[in-house]
Design an enzyme around this catalytic site. Sequence first.
Site, PDB file in Angstrom:
ATOM      1  N   ASP B 384       0.831  -1.197   0.000  1.00  0.00           N
ATOM      2  CA  ASP B 384       0.000   0.000   0.000  1.00  0.00           C
ATOM      3  C   ASP B 384       0.871   1.256   0.000  1.00  0.00           C
ATOM      4  O   ASP B 384       1.750   1.399   0.858  1.00  0.00           O
ATOM      5  CB  ASP B 384      -0.867  -0.047   1.266  1.00  0.00           C
ATOM      6  CG  ASP B 384      -1.924   1.028   1.295  1.00  0.00           C
ATOM      7  OD1 ASP B 384      -2.916   0.886   0.540  1.00  0.00           O
ATOM      8  OD2 ASP B 384      -1.766   1.997   2.056  1.00  0.00           O
ATOM      9  N   GLU B 413       1.557  -0.577  -5.076  1.00  0.00           N
ATOM     10  CA  GLU B 413       0.342   0.216  -5.299  1.00  0.00           C
ATOM     11  C   GLU B 413       0.707   1.690  -5.167  1.00  0.00           C
ATOM     12  O   GLU B 413       0.506   2.310  -4.133  1.00  0.00           O
ATOM     13  CB  GLU B 413      -0.752  -0.147  -4.274  1.00  0.00           C
ATOM     14  CG  GLU B 413      -2.076   0.553  -4.561  1.00  0.00           C
ATOM     15  CD  GLU B 413      -2.450   1.639  -3.554  1.00  0.00           C
ATOM     16  OE1 GLU B 413      -1.605   1.978  -2.714  1.00  0.00           O
ATOM     17  OE2 GLU B 413      -3.576   2.134  -3.635  1.00  0.00           O
TER      18      GLU B 413
END
Lengths: 657, 657
Positions: B384, B413
């Site tokens: 993330d 990401e």
Amino acid sequence: MDSSLPRVVIEDVRPAVDAGRYPIKRVLGTAVHVSAAIFKDGHDLIAARLLVKSPDKSAAASWDAIPLQYRFDPDRWYATFTAQTLGRWQYTIEAWPDAYGSWQSDLRKRVAAGQDVATELIEGAALLERAARRARGAAKRQLVAAAAVLGGASDTPIQERIERALDASLLPLIDFPLEEAARTRAEVFELIVDREAAAFSAWYEMFPRSQTDDPARHGTFADASERLPDLAELGFDVVYLPPIHPIGRTHRKGPNNSRSSRPGDVGSPWAIGADEGGHTAVHPDLGSVTDFEAFVKRANELGMEVALDFALQCSPDHPWVAEHPEWFFRRPDGSIHYAENPPKKYEDIYPLNFWCEDRVSLWEACRDVLLFWIDCGVKIFRVDNPHTKPFAFWEWCLADVQARHPDTVFLAEAFTRPNRMKALAKLGFNQSYTYFTWKNSKWELRELMTDLLAGEMAEYYRPNFFANTPDILHEYLQSGGRSAFRIRLLLAATLSPIYGIYSGFELCESTAVHEGSEEYQDSEKYQIRVRDWHAPGNIRDDIRLLNQLRRKHLALRQLINLEVLHVANENVFCFRKWADGEELLCIVNLDPHRPQETMVSVPVEKLGLPAETPYVVEDLLSGDRYTWQGRDNYVRLDPAARVAHLLRLPAATRAVA
Amino acid sequence: MDSSLPRVVIEDVRPAVDAGRYPIKRVLGTAVHVSAAIFKDGHDLIAARLLVKSPDKSAAASWDAIPLQYRFDPDRWYATFTAQTLGRWQYTIEAWPDAYGSWQSDLRKRVAAGQDVATELIEGAALLERAARRARGAAKRQLVAAAAVLGGASDTPIQERIERALDASLLPLIDFPLEEAARTRAEVFELIVDREAAAFSAWYEMFPRSQTDDPARHGTFADASERLPDLAELGFDVVYLPPIHPIGRTHRKGPNNSRSSRPGDVGSPWAIGADEGGHTAVHPDLGSVTDFEAFVKRANELGMEVALDFALQCSPDHPWVAEHPEWFFRRPDGSIHYAENPPKKYEDIYPLNFWCEDRVSLWEACRDVLLFWIDCGVKIFRVDNPHTKPFAFWEWCLADVQARHPDTVFLAEAFTRPNRMKALAKLGFNQSYTYFTWKNSKWELRELMTDLLAGEMAEYYRPNFFANTPDILHEYLQSGGRSAFRIRLLLAATLSPIYGIYSGFELCESTAVHEGSEEYQDSEKYQIRVRDWHAPGNIRDDIRLLNQLRRKHLALRQLINLEVLHVANENVFCFRKWADGEELLCIVNLDPHRPQETMVSVPVEKLGLPAETPYVVEDLLSGDRYTWQGRDNYVRLDPAARVAHLLRLPAATRAVA
């Protein structure tokens, strides 16, 4: 986990050659635009600066720092410096997280949003205190004072503390990271700054011994001096002489490269060295070193320079053979190897063994040859077959000489595989021969120019477009008549800022030694040639005009400002060149035998020219003016009359996109 | 003059990323084609070899050597090795002048020309003797023996000496330079070898807590396990779960990202950490670590893998806050900084201070989180917002983990500036999100694919084309109806070997929280969502078919075998993919609302298809067969019926150029 882990990443620094392995090249006085991708994680701002060290600074000297500016699109940082000193520059980039700038930026947003910033001001004061510990002198005192205000000393009102915190003059005081480990430094890149002559000049090659009116009388430097005013009047910048040294007698070549010579045969100047001396001696029939210096002086007075040939090979009679047999390749019987490309033998030439045991002495002796001629006033050297000597030698030798004499220029005469030609340019040669001589069709010319202008090559490779050489009389010239010479001259002089011709080109000499050969009949390499420089059919007017136009129009003095344009006729080559708001369009009939016609598509939108109404173009070659209209215009070129248009387009009538 | 001056130059080694600063990537079992420009001065031959070290070898282990072969055009050297071990490989190139090979080659020419070679044989013997001094064992003995023959021992007849000198078997005995200083070694390049799943897989993202039939009942790993057979039947390879850890209570977000929550609100899984534990704990409502391991085991049994989210941030209730306050950013009053992007505040999240004094402990703790889940059977991590943590951290962490577990896969990401997205892929992320979700028009798709396939990017950047995510419901999907979902699914699954969808995509969920937003209404990020997976209008059949085709057709399992083809209609996107002799042509109607028609230009010459006679193409999506003819063929796609053709073209009927 290494403590040198970078906080900020610096990537893709440009310009660069092979990621910085080799130097880029620029001309004195030009702006060097440096850019890089610089980024870090998160939202913090970055401080980044270009560091530059000019050649006159010592290795220990500090760098000049120039702030880099960020452009969102294309996500890169930019700065520019001007190359105002000859020699090898260094440049690099450093960056760090801009702690106080980031905090300032955040504070501004908080204040605008009406947030309470009392705590933030304490944090800001702490940042300034940390900065003050690393600052010196007045900056240190100002940072300490500002930190006290931010921290709320003497009950400073909050508004005043905020204003002081946001003061733009605080940032320049902190031209360092708050901790040294946060500084990222890119590798060091190099830049070679040359004088303009390295990148723009018209060369004329002549054999001084041929500057005579009688083939039996060896021309002298004094004779050669008498030709100089004419060459200056034609607009040449450089007079290049093949080797001027004593010529070997052992296995001397006769006329037309015959393997035996008769008494009186003058031999090849590239068979260097005889009893009279080697690479630092002058052929006695040409005169003395003093005579040569007078020749150089005369050329200089006329605004020209003299280029010498630097051919690192020896005739069997070269003094080095006796003095330093260890510098040559030895056979088992102790004799010295002559040059060979089996089964061919070149018994008049001994190659040097650059990796011999006594390598250091040999390399220094070669370097000292250059220093000798530099002392005589020579600044330009055309290096013969550099690709047959080690790349490592050239990289050392050129850097060594140019550290002492940054105004010297070296032209690489390497006709070999592209990787080797490029490597010589990368390692330091200031200009290079190309395959131009063999590129006579449109697709070949387009491919050649595309190669030279694309990617990194333009950063290091300066092409010198010789239209002929003593070794190369192309079939196009042999069969194309006077028009072929006019076409090739025009192409050489307009496609490349550096070009040259070898004696006889202006007289359209076109006879090869035999069919299928590119060697001249009765080549001047092996005998004296007497010429009438004003013989009928000469193209002196073309030469004079082109050299004048090249000096007058900046567009012709630069290489990369060139775009090849499409025209339908495969015999017509068309390109534009531009500089300084001036736009030139060159349209050349490549067919020396027949008229050719074509439509030329002028990129009117790009050039800001009217698409509907007429405009006037002026042919710089003839002075003729034509009324053109819109994009597509008709051109017909009859080589019997003219081989090309060199059109000056009108200035943009509206803003150019 | 440095004694390490290279005799042979090695340049432009490919493949490479940033001249070797970063590793290239390949999949296990693939061939790695290495090439370089290698050259020296003069005419001598060069010996060059590729050196390769597989990850299972120690740093001190010797290299495996593979001879490089020269190709005149394009003047480069080539060799290939197969990446048959997972992990970080090293490769480099070394070269030296091939003294004996050059001498052999010259001798062959001399003999052919009938020259006396007695002296040359003595020289050859000397070369073999020098080689023998550096050789060992049997090679040494053979070289000594050959040298004796060449040198004329025992009055060997000249013809026999020549034959021995030219013996091809002598060269392999001399796999070293005659003097060590003549060896040039390029820098060392790195290669990351991943299993195929890193480069080819279909992802499905789901919130395990939503695997329930009652929004008031928190789904468990046991519930989620029950969904696995259906996902396996649909052909997914990876089931990706958002964070499964305890969720913070302080400043917990309510439904639709409201800043306050009511009792019973489940909160965002990305607010990691509570009394029950942090990054190595499981949310008690999902079950235990043992339950999670059972879930992973069940997925594996079904041929799928589980991917976990790796989000390096903490809720205020995370155990690290109390145990290691020094790992966070501290305010002057000793409290810990919540996340901010001024003036916005994210009080439910504490960012970690990766450059804190206790950095080593923090970085190792983060690494240990990964090792913990790897022990539980997880091999894939979706990271993330990696661009908000230091690049240096990731470069260290990924290399450290993958040295222990080379079968792990990390997906970055990062939706940020291109330089940062590329940098994460370069430093080791095995695959990366892209801007695919926002690329819906033809020119955007063409530009995206051009970027991904051009230049070095394809060497390190593996795109994972998610068609939607919990954060991104593109306007195209909001307004395009079911056809839009079918179109985007097809594009994702065929343009990139790695693609994914997030729960609800198969049901064409298209309601945003408000107009102009890309956030889902009642986003699963903040509440439990119950769904009927077989609701009318679903596109399960499309998903199943595409996943089947992807597994069956190698062309769809590779990235760079793709060429975008021009078609006149701006609403139709057309590209070809090929592999293994199979040629696919994908024609997609990008307009979800209206039928679109266009002519498609098949590159028949390139594909070896008949230009005059008919041929049959088969639509892999429908099974329909069409008779096409020549280059230009008509296509009409009505999105109400079908959104695309995925045509298999017939095999080439003649040799392909």
